[in-house]
Scaffold this motif. Sequence first.
Motif, PDB file in Angstrom:
ATOM      1  N   SER A 284       0.842  -1.193   0.000  1.00 14.51           N
ATOM      2  CA  SER A 284       0.000   0.000   0.000  1.00 14.51           C
ATOM      3  C   SER A 284       0.875   1.240   0.000  1.00 14.51           C
ATOM      4  O   SER A 284       2.019   1.208   0.480  1.00 14.51           O
ATOM      5  CB  SER A 284      -0.925   0.019   1.229  1.00 14.51           C
ATOM      6  N   PRO A 285       0.366   2.360  -0.523  1.00 18.95           N
ATOM      7  CA  PRO A 285       1.126   3.613  -0.485  1.00 18.95           C
ATOM      8  C   PRO A 285       1.511   4.026   0.935  1.00 18.95           C
ATOM      9  O   PRO A 285       2.579   4.602   1.148  1.00 18.95           O
ATOM     10  CB  PRO A 285       0.165   4.616  -1.132  1.00 18.95           C
ATOM     11  N   ALA A 286       0.637   3.727   1.925  1.00 16.27           N
ATOM     12  CA  ALA A 286       0.966   4.080   3.312  1.00 16.27           C
ATOM     13  C   ALA A 286       2.206   3.326   3.778  1.00 16.27           C
ATOM     14  O   ALA A 286       3.075   3.894   4.459  1.00 16.27           O
ATOM     15  CB  ALA A 286      -0.225   3.780   4.220  1.00 16.27           C
ATOM     16  N   GLU A 287       2.311   2.047   3.414  1.00 13.31           N
ATOM     17  CA  GLU A 287       3.489   1.275   3.784  1.00 13.31           C
ATOM     18  C   GLU A 287       4.740   1.824   3.098  1.00 13.31           C
ATOM     19  O   GLU A 287       5.825   1.859   3.690  1.00 13.31           O
ATOM     20  CB  GLU A 287       3.294  -0.197   3.431  1.00 13.31           C
ATOM     21  N   SER A 288       4.592   2.245   1.847  1.00 14.91           N
ATOM     22  CA  SER A 288       5.727   2.838   1.131  1.00 14.91           C
ATOM     23  C   SER A 288       6.211   4.102   1.844  1.00 14.91           C
ATOM     24  O   SER A 288       7.411   4.289   2.055  1.00 14.91           O
ATOM     25  CB  SER A 288       5.328   3.175  -0.308  1.00 14.91           C
ATOM     26  N   SER A 289       5.267   4.978   2.203  1.00 21.48           N
ATOM     27  CA  SER A 289       5.630   6.218   2.887  1.00 21.48           C
ATOM     28  C   SER A 289       6.278   5.934   4.240  1.00 21.48           C
ATOM     29  O   SER A 289       7.218   6.626   4.647  1.00 21.48           O
ATOM     30  CB  SER A 289       4.389   7.096   3.069  1.00 21.48           C
ATOM     31  N   LEU A 290       5.777   4.907   4.915  1.00 19.86           N
ATOM     32  CA  LEU A 290       6.345   4.516   6.208  1.00 19.86           C
ATOM     33  C   LEU A 290       7.806   4.101   6.060  1.00 19.86           C
ATOM     34  O   LEU A 290       8.681   4.616   6.750  1.00 19.86           O
ATOM     35  CB  LEU A 290       5.516   3.377   6.803  1.00 19.86           C
ATOM     36  N   ARG A 291       8.071   3.183   5.151  1.00 22.77           N
ATOM     37  CA  ARG A 291       9.449   2.682   5.050  1.00 22.77           C
ATOM     38  C   ARG A 291      10.411   3.765   4.559  1.00 22.77           C
ATOM     39  O   ARG A 291      11.540   3.872   5.051  1.00 22.77           O
ATOM     40  CB  ARG A 291       9.506   1.438   4.166  1.00 22.77           C
ATOM     41  N   LEU A 292       9.955   4.604   3.613  1.00 26.17           N
ATOM     42  CA  LEU A 292      10.831   5.677   3.135  1.00 26.17           C
ATOM     43  C   LEU A 292      11.088   6.708   4.230  1.00 26.17           C
ATOM     44  O   LEU A 292      12.200   7.216   4.383  1.00 26.17           O
ATOM     45  CB  LEU A 292      10.210   6.353   1.915  1.00 26.17           C
ATOM     46  N   GLY A 293      10.036   7.010   5.007  1.00 25.85           N
ATOM     47  CA  GLY A 293      10.182   8.003   6.071  1.00 25.85           C
ATOM     48  C   GLY A 293      11.212   7.607   7.101  1.00 25.85           C
ATOM     49  O   GLY A 293      12.051   8.427   7.504  1.00 25.85           O
ATOM     50  N   VAL A 294      11.196   6.359   7.534  1.00 25.88           N
ATOM     51  CA  VAL A 294      12.153   5.953   8.580  1.00 25.88           C
ATOM     52  C   VAL A 294      13.530   5.702   7.985  1.00 25.88           C
ATOM     53  O   VAL A 294      14.547   5.929   8.660  1.00 25.88           O
ATOM     54  CB  VAL A 294      11.640   4.725   9.362  1.00 25.88           C
ATOM     55  N   GLN A 295      13.609   5.268   6.716  1.00 28.53           N
ATOM     56  CA  GLN A 295      14.918   5.085   6.105  1.00 28.53           C
ATOM     57  C   GLN A 295      15.660   6.405   5.975  1.00 28.53           C
ATOM     58  O   GLN A 295      16.894   6.438   6.055  1.00 28.53           O
ATOM     59  CB  GLN A 295      14.774   4.434   4.726  1.00 28.53           C
ATOM     60  N   ARG A 296      14.941   7.485   5.781  1.00 28.86           N
ATOM     61  CA  ARG A 296      15.593   8.799   5.694  1.00 28.86           C
ATOM     62  C   ARG A 296      16.249   9.187   7.012  1.00 28.86           C
ATOM     63  O   ARG A 296      17.099  10.084   7.045  1.00 28.86           O
ATOM     64  CB  ARG A 296      14.570   9.864   5.287  1.00 28.86           C
ATOM     65  N   HIS A 297      15.897   8.506   8.089  1.00 27.47           N
ATOM     66  CA  HIS A 297      16.540   8.736   9.392  1.00 27.47           C
ATOM     67  C   HIS A 297      17.591   7.670   9.714  1.00 27.47           C
ATOM     68  O   HIS A 297      18.042   7.589  10.852  1.00 27.47           O
ATOM     69  CB  HIS A 297      15.485   8.782  10.497  1.00 27.47           C
ATOM     70  N   GLY A 298      17.953   6.869   8.737  1.00 28.09           N
ATOM     71  CA  GLY A 298      19.035   5.912   8.949  1.00 28.09           C
ATOM     72  C   GLY A 298      18.607   4.508   9.314  1.00 28.09           C
ATOM     73  O   GLY A 298      19.464   3.653   9.566  1.00 28.09           O
ATOM     74  N   ILE A 299      17.298   4.238   9.360  1.00 28.25           N
ATOM     75  CA  ILE A 299      16.842   2.883   9.657  1.00 28.25           C
ATOM     76  C   ILE A 299      17.189   1.985   8.462  1.00 28.25           C
ATOM     77  O   ILE A 299      16.878   2.327   7.329  1.00 28.25           O
ATOM     78  CB  ILE A 299      15.324   2.853   9.920  1.00 28.25           C
ATOM     79  N   PRO A 300      17.818   0.850   8.706  1.00 25.39           N
ATOM     80  CA  PRO A 300      18.206  -0.010   7.576  1.00 25.39           C
ATOM     81  C   PRO A 300      16.999  -0.624   6.883  1.00 25.39           C
ATOM     82  O   PRO A 300      15.911  -0.704   7.450  1.00 25.39           O
ATOM     83  CB  PRO A 300      19.066  -1.091   8.246  1.00 25.39           C
ATOM     84  N   ASP A 301      17.217  -1.048   5.655  1.00 24.50           N
ATOM     85  CA  ASP A 301      16.177  -1.700   4.869  1.00 24.50           C
ATOM     86  C   ASP A 301      15.660  -2.935   5.601  1.00 24.50           C
ATOM     87  O   ASP A 301      16.447  -3.829   5.935  1.00 24.50           O
ATOM     88  CB  ASP A 301      16.766  -2.140   3.525  1.00 24.50           C
ATOM     89  N   GLY A 302      14.356  -2.985   5.858  1.00 23.89           N
ATOM     90  CA  GLY A 302      13.760  -4.210   6.359  1.00 23.89           C
ATOM     91  C   GLY A 302      13.107  -4.971   5.214  1.00 23.89           C
ATOM     92  O   GLY A 302      12.983  -4.471   4.103  1.00 23.89           O
TER      93      GLY A 302
END
Length: 359
Positions: A224-242
């Motif tokens: 879903s687009p919400a999941e996409s926004s979630l993962r991109l948002g936290v990755q921009r703070h250095g969270i590694p790819d899950g």
Amino acid sequence: MDVMVPDGLWIYVDNPFSIHISTEIPPSVARGPRPACVAPMNDYEPIPGEPTATMFQSLEQIRRQTLQRCTATVGQSDRQLLFGMTTALELQGVPVPSHCNLDTAALHVTVRTRSGRPHIRPLKSVPVIVHIWRHCTPQSLIRISNGVHALHVFHVWAQLSSYLSTEDLVVLGDSILAMLVHNGAPDADKLYLELQRFIKEMPPFRGKSICRQAMTLVRPNVWSPAESSLRLGVQRHGIPDGRCNVVVPGITFRSGAAISLDIAWVEFKVGVEYDGDRHRTDKIQWRRDNEKRERLRAHGWILIIVTAQNLIDEMSIAELALRIARRLAERGATIEFEVIAISLEELARKHGHRYDRRR
């Protein structure tokens, strides 16, 4: 500056905008004594990774409405029409990006050359906009119904690249792969590589460089687009790819159905679940969520539940990212946390070496 939080996590800063979170002692602490001033511091469980029925019901309703408008417009044209841009997305069940520099209320028609522009007798309240896309081939046409054809979604992704922000282009890429899997494509990872190869082999077009950049951030199995926004948002703070919508090994529902997580770092047993309103208002879905989370926690998983409120602004996303970073660090991960979110363009550059290796 090095700080130890009460639960044994060290946070150390190596520049004004980046901090590291780890259970390991920072190098500066290991080198010698510290100054005295430093104090310790869904109505069913979907097929694993499948989006909720509610989202698809909404997309199906949009598809039918758009198909009616397209069918009526085809009847007013002097030649066969090929629908592209956002119209092609709607006809193929893909969510239209939330911010698009196009009139999404209009029908968008694609032609190869200026001389191929059709003559369409105007219909009341159905504006039609014609776009030139020189890369159309017979293989790029998808038959939707009698007389209605749409441009293949890979071409649409390229077509829309000059009308979308980097984030919306990445979210659209995620959505396209999800739609193809939902419609029967057997291998999401293979689709990802096919989209990657398609962009690489396309002749030059406006927006190709943006597509190549966005491709480093597109992921399969994001539903879903919400999941996409979630993962991109936290990755921009250095969270590694899950891993997205991953089936959790060795744990099932009482019924035997597999359990999946929206985002998971399986090696650390840390997972994130995005709860839309349906997770709160649908009693059956709520019970399924509870069973899932009880079973995962009983097996040592840490779960972080996210709602739209956690993504409402940059401060909320930063707070969420810090929560995830702390939980990962508790399990032994070293996180290079970005206090101020980096741009998606910078994030894409960091991921670019992966893209280069796969080309």
